[in-house]
Every structure is written in C-alpha cells, then in structure tokens.
Design a protein around this motif. Structure first.
Motif, PDB file in Angstrom:
ATOM      1  N   THR A 136      -2.869  15.543  16.161  1.00  0.00           N
ATOM      2  CA  THR A 136      -1.765  16.569  15.543  1.00  0.00           C
ATOM      3  C   THR A 136      -1.069  16.317  14.211  1.00  0.00           C
ATOM      4  O   THR A 136      -0.551  15.042  14.533  1.00  0.00           O
ATOM      5  CB  THR A 136      -0.929  16.854  16.810  1.00  0.00           C
ATOM      6  OG1 THR A 136      -0.198  15.682  17.246  1.00  0.00           O
ATOM      7  CG2 THR A 136      -1.602  17.470  17.831  1.00  0.00           C
ATOM      8  N   VAL A 137      -0.950  16.997  13.412  1.00  0.00           N
ATOM      9  CA  VAL A 137      -0.454  16.876  12.091  1.00  0.00           C
ATOM     10  C   VAL A 137       0.769  17.998  12.146  1.00  0.00           C
ATOM     11  O   VAL A 137       0.482  19.119  11.893  1.00  0.00           O
ATOM     12  CB  VAL A 137      -1.208  16.763  10.961  1.00  0.00           C
ATOM     13  CG1 VAL A 137      -0.466  16.672   9.598  1.00  0.00           C
ATOM     14  CG2 VAL A 137      -2.388  15.647  11.320  1.00  0.00           C
ATOM     15  N   PRO A 157       7.918  27.311  20.572  1.00  0.00           N
ATOM     16  CA  PRO A 157       8.682  26.031  20.843  1.00  0.00           C
ATOM     17  C   PRO A 157       8.357  25.066  22.169  1.00  0.00           C
ATOM     18  O   PRO A 157       8.170  24.031  22.045  1.00  0.00           O
ATOM     19  CB  PRO A 157       9.893  26.062  20.658  1.00  0.00           C
ATOM     20  CG  PRO A 157      10.103  27.761  21.126  1.00  0.00           C
ATOM     21  CD  PRO A 157       9.061  28.309  20.722  1.00  0.00           C
ATOM     22  N   GLN A 158       8.010  25.993  23.403  1.00  0.00           N
ATOM     23  CA  GLN A 158       7.762  25.006  24.516  1.00  0.00           C
ATOM     24  C   GLN A 158       6.297  24.551  24.482  1.00  0.00           C
ATOM     25  O   GLN A 158       6.229  23.221  24.713  1.00  0.00           O
ATOM     26  CB  GLN A 158       7.963  26.017  25.828  1.00  0.00           C
ATOM     27  CG  GLN A 158       9.274  26.722  26.084  1.00  0.00           C
ATOM     28  CD  GLN A 158       9.101  27.347  27.495  1.00  0.00           C
ATOM     29  OE1 GLN A 158       8.341  28.266  27.573  1.00  0.00           O
ATOM     30  NE2 GLN A 158      10.368  27.342  27.925  1.00  0.00           N
ATOM     31  N   PHE A 159       5.355  25.283  23.958  1.00  0.00           N
ATOM     32  CA  PHE A 159       4.197  24.531  23.835  1.00  0.00           C
ATOM     33  C   PHE A 159       4.319  23.473  22.780  1.00  0.00           C
ATOM     34  O   PHE A 159       3.327  22.366  22.992  1.00  0.00           O
ATOM     35  CB  PHE A 159       3.003  25.506  23.336  1.00  0.00           C
ATOM     36  CG  PHE A 159       1.732  25.172  23.104  1.00  0.00           C
ATOM     37  CD1 PHE A 159       0.835  24.522  23.949  1.00  0.00           C
ATOM     38  CD2 PHE A 159       1.287  25.135  21.801  1.00  0.00           C
ATOM     39  CE1 PHE A 159      -0.329  24.047  23.687  1.00  0.00           C
ATOM     40  CE2 PHE A 159      -0.042  24.903  21.480  1.00  0.00           C
ATOM     41  CZ  PHE A 159      -0.563  24.333  22.561  1.00  0.00           C
ATOM     42  N   MET A 212       3.172  19.452  23.517  1.00  0.00           N
ATOM     43  CA  MET A 212       2.343  18.635  22.796  1.00  0.00           C
ATOM     44  C   MET A 212       2.678  17.457  22.166  1.00  0.00           C
ATOM     45  O   MET A 212       2.146  16.644  22.362  1.00  0.00           O
ATOM     46  CB  MET A 212       1.598  19.763  21.759  1.00  0.00           C
ATOM     47  CG  MET A 212       0.741  20.845  21.901  1.00  0.00           C
ATOM     48  SD  MET A 212      -0.822  20.059  22.855  1.00  0.00           S
ATOM     49  CE  MET A 212      -1.503  18.947  21.395  1.00  0.00           C
ATOM     50  N   LEU A 213       3.983  17.537  21.819  1.00  0.00           N
ATOM     51  CA  LEU A 213       4.591  16.243  21.403  1.00  0.00           C
ATOM     52  C   LEU A 213       4.619  15.195  22.497  1.00  0.00           C
ATOM     53  O   LEU A 213       4.502  14.142  22.213  1.00  0.00           O
ATOM     54  CB  LEU A 213       6.155  16.482  21.032  1.00  0.00           C
ATOM     55  CG  LEU A 213       6.384  17.066  19.526  1.00  0.00           C
ATOM     56  CD1 LEU A 213       8.009  17.594  19.494  1.00  0.00           C
ATOM     57  CD2 LEU A 213       5.894  16.258  18.463  1.00  0.00           C
ATOM     58  N   GLY A 215       5.238   9.998  20.682  1.00  0.00           N
ATOM     59  CA  GLY A 215       6.360  10.870  20.894  1.00  0.00           C
ATOM     60  C   GLY A 215       6.664  11.836  19.403  1.00  0.00           C
ATOM     61  O   GLY A 215       7.702  12.691  19.216  1.00  0.00           O
ATOM     62  N   ARG A 216       5.494  11.706  18.807  1.00  0.00           N
ATOM     63  CA  ARG A 216       5.748  12.796  17.405  1.00  0.00           C
ATOM     64  C   ARG A 216       4.313  13.087  16.861  1.00  0.00           C
ATOM     65  O   ARG A 216       3.345  12.522  17.461  1.00  0.00           O
ATOM     66  CB  ARG A 216       6.467  12.003  16.310  1.00  0.00           C
ATOM     67  CG  ARG A 216       5.684  10.769  15.934  1.00  0.00           C
ATOM     68  CD  ARG A 216       6.556  10.022  14.398  1.00  0.00           C
ATOM     69  NE  ARG A 216       6.035   9.026  14.005  1.00  0.00           N
ATOM     70  CZ  ARG A 216       5.099   9.033  13.224  1.00  0.00           C
ATOM     71  NH1 ARG A 216       4.637  10.235  12.453  1.00  0.00           N
ATOM     72  NH2 ARG A 216       4.512   7.799  12.507  1.00  0.00           N
ATOM     73  N   MET A 217       4.175  13.738  15.821  1.00  0.00           N
ATOM     74  CA  MET A 217       2.858  14.151  15.282  1.00  0.00           C
ATOM     75  C   MET A 217       2.817  13.476  13.917  1.00  0.00           C
ATOM     76  O   MET A 217       4.151  13.002  13.467  1.00  0.00           O
ATOM     77  CB  MET A 217       3.071  15.850  15.167  1.00  0.00           C
ATOM     78  CG  MET A 217       2.930  16.577  16.334  1.00  0.00           C
ATOM     79  SD  MET A 217       2.612  18.185  16.048  1.00  0.00           S
ATOM     80  CE  MET A 217       2.550  18.876  17.829  1.00  0.00           C
TER      81      MET A 217
END
Length: 256
Positions: A187-188, A203-205, A209-210, A216-218
């Motif tokens: 994920t980028v 935002p929930q999705f 994904m985070l 904990g990040r992309m």
C-alpha cells in the motif's frame, strides 16, 4: 552512495504523479536525463519543468499507453531526444481492481502490453547502451497483489504476469548485459492516489488497511522509487530477474 547514474538516459512511463513521478525525480536527482509520459499533457509538462530543475535534460509528452503504436513511437522519440536509453521503467497501470471483462482488457493493454511494447521499442537503445557501458536496465512496477489473492482479481493476475515477463526477459537478455527486474509495492499513500482517495472517501476502510501492516503505515512514493532506482543503477549490475517487495511486511509469504 554514488549510483553511477550521472549522464545516463532514462525513460519512465506513467510518470506525471505518484510512484512514477517519484522515480523520475530520483533519477534526475542522481544526474540522469529523463523522458516521461502519461495521459495528461498538462501534468506531463509540469513534471518535465520540475525535472529540469535538477540540471539535466528532461522531455515528455502525453501518450495513451493502451495505443501500442503511440507508445512505441514515444519510446523511439525519447531515445532519439535523449541520445539513447540506459534505463527503462514501466510504471503505467490501469489501476482497476474490479473484474469485469473491460477491467481485464484495460490491465492487459496498459500494464502487461505496455511493459512488453515499451521494452520492444527500447531494446535497440538498451542493447547499444549495454554494449557501450556494460549495463542497461528494465524495471517494471508490479504489486504485492500479484501474490495475495482473497478473490478472483484482474489486477492481481495481470501484476503477476509482469513478474513472469520480467524473469523471461532477464534470462533472454542476460548475455547482452540488459537486466530486467520488478518492484512490487504494497500500500502506497499520496494525495490523489488510490489510498489518498480511500482516506478521504472511506476512512474506516483506510484505517483498517493501516492496521494490516506491521509498520502501522503505508509507503511513500519516494520509498518505492528508491528501490526502483537502485535496481536500475549499475550498482545492481549482477541483479536481474528478481521481484523486490517494498511492502513493509504486509505480506506473509517467503519471497525467494
């Protein structure tokens, strides 16, 4: 580390924004002359203006990657304008995750055939560069989705095809000193990109994904670009046929 890219000639498709733009920017920072294309002419010219600020030559124009003749014409013109091609990066993607017939076709035309056709057009230039300098490179941007299948996905299947293509090209062209490698991002995040839009619209999705990623990040486009440019550089002269994951360990598979 000097990547030995100063004075090299590089072509990047799909380079007006996101990962492709970051790759073009880093190549220019390393001293390469860069040619780019994307669909939006205004965005291409804005990117070219920024690339020139690094001091090297930069050129670009609008191209529909799905139009095989137009794509090959762009690569030919890029090679003539730059005075050769040492590095080719195939980054353009249809970026659809649906699975209708038209999605399969778009991903085939842009992602797979775009990579194949751009390499065919660049090959004479790459051969000349490799003969003169001992190294030339083809880098394809694929995706971790090539190895992660939660359902039938045109995107994942076509991204997997790119990895197979690169391995075949690596073996066919090794004796000619033309290398072919793949970078597969996870994920980028960037504004206006797939995950930038997901953050704004769902935002929930996005937060879910985070949490999937152990970091904990992309990734940033620049982090993916760093991997791609290293593989494109003569510093990676004995690396060919690999698929380099840049996913922050979001995938659980052993990559070998």
């Amino acid at each position: 580390m000097d990547l030995r890219l100063k004075g090299k000639k590089a072509v990047v498709t799909g380079a007006s924004r996101g990962i492709g733009r970051a790759i073009a920017e880093l190549l220019a920072e390393e001293g390469a002359d860069v040619a780019i294309c994307a669909r939006n002419e205004a965005q291409v010219q804005a990117a070219v203006a920024e690339l020139k600020r690094h001091g090297g030559a930069a050129w670009g124009r609008s191209v529909d990657i799905a139009d095989g003749a137009a794509l090959k014409g762009f690569v030919q013109q890029a090679g003539e304008t730059l005075g050769g091609i040492d590095v080719l990066v195939s980054n353009a993607s249809a970026l659809t995750v649906a699975s209708r017939d038209e999605d399969w076709q778009a991903l085939l035309d842009i992602d797979v055939m775009g990579a194949k056709r751009s390499f065919e057009a660049a090959k004479p230039f790459l051969e000349s560069a490799a003969q003169a300098n001992g190294d030339a490179a083809f880098v394809i941007i694929s995706s971790v989705s090539a190895a992660e299948a939660s359902g039938a996905s045109a995107y994942g299947a076509m991204k997997a095809a790119l990895i197979h293509l690169a391995k075949g090209l690596a073996r066919e062209n090794a004796a000619k000193k033309i290398r072919a490698n793949v970078v597969s991002p996870g994920t980028v995040f960037f504004e206006g990109g797939v995950w930038g839009n997901a953050k704004a619209q769902n935002p929930q999705f996005f937060e879910a994904m985070l949490k999937r990623n152990p970091t904990g990040r992309m990734a940033t486009p620049e982090e993916v670009a760093a991997a791609a440019v290293f593989l494109a550089s003569p510093r990676s002269g004995f690396t060919t046929g690999v698929n380099l994951l840049v996913d922050g360990a979001i995938s659980a598979r052993v990559n070998f």
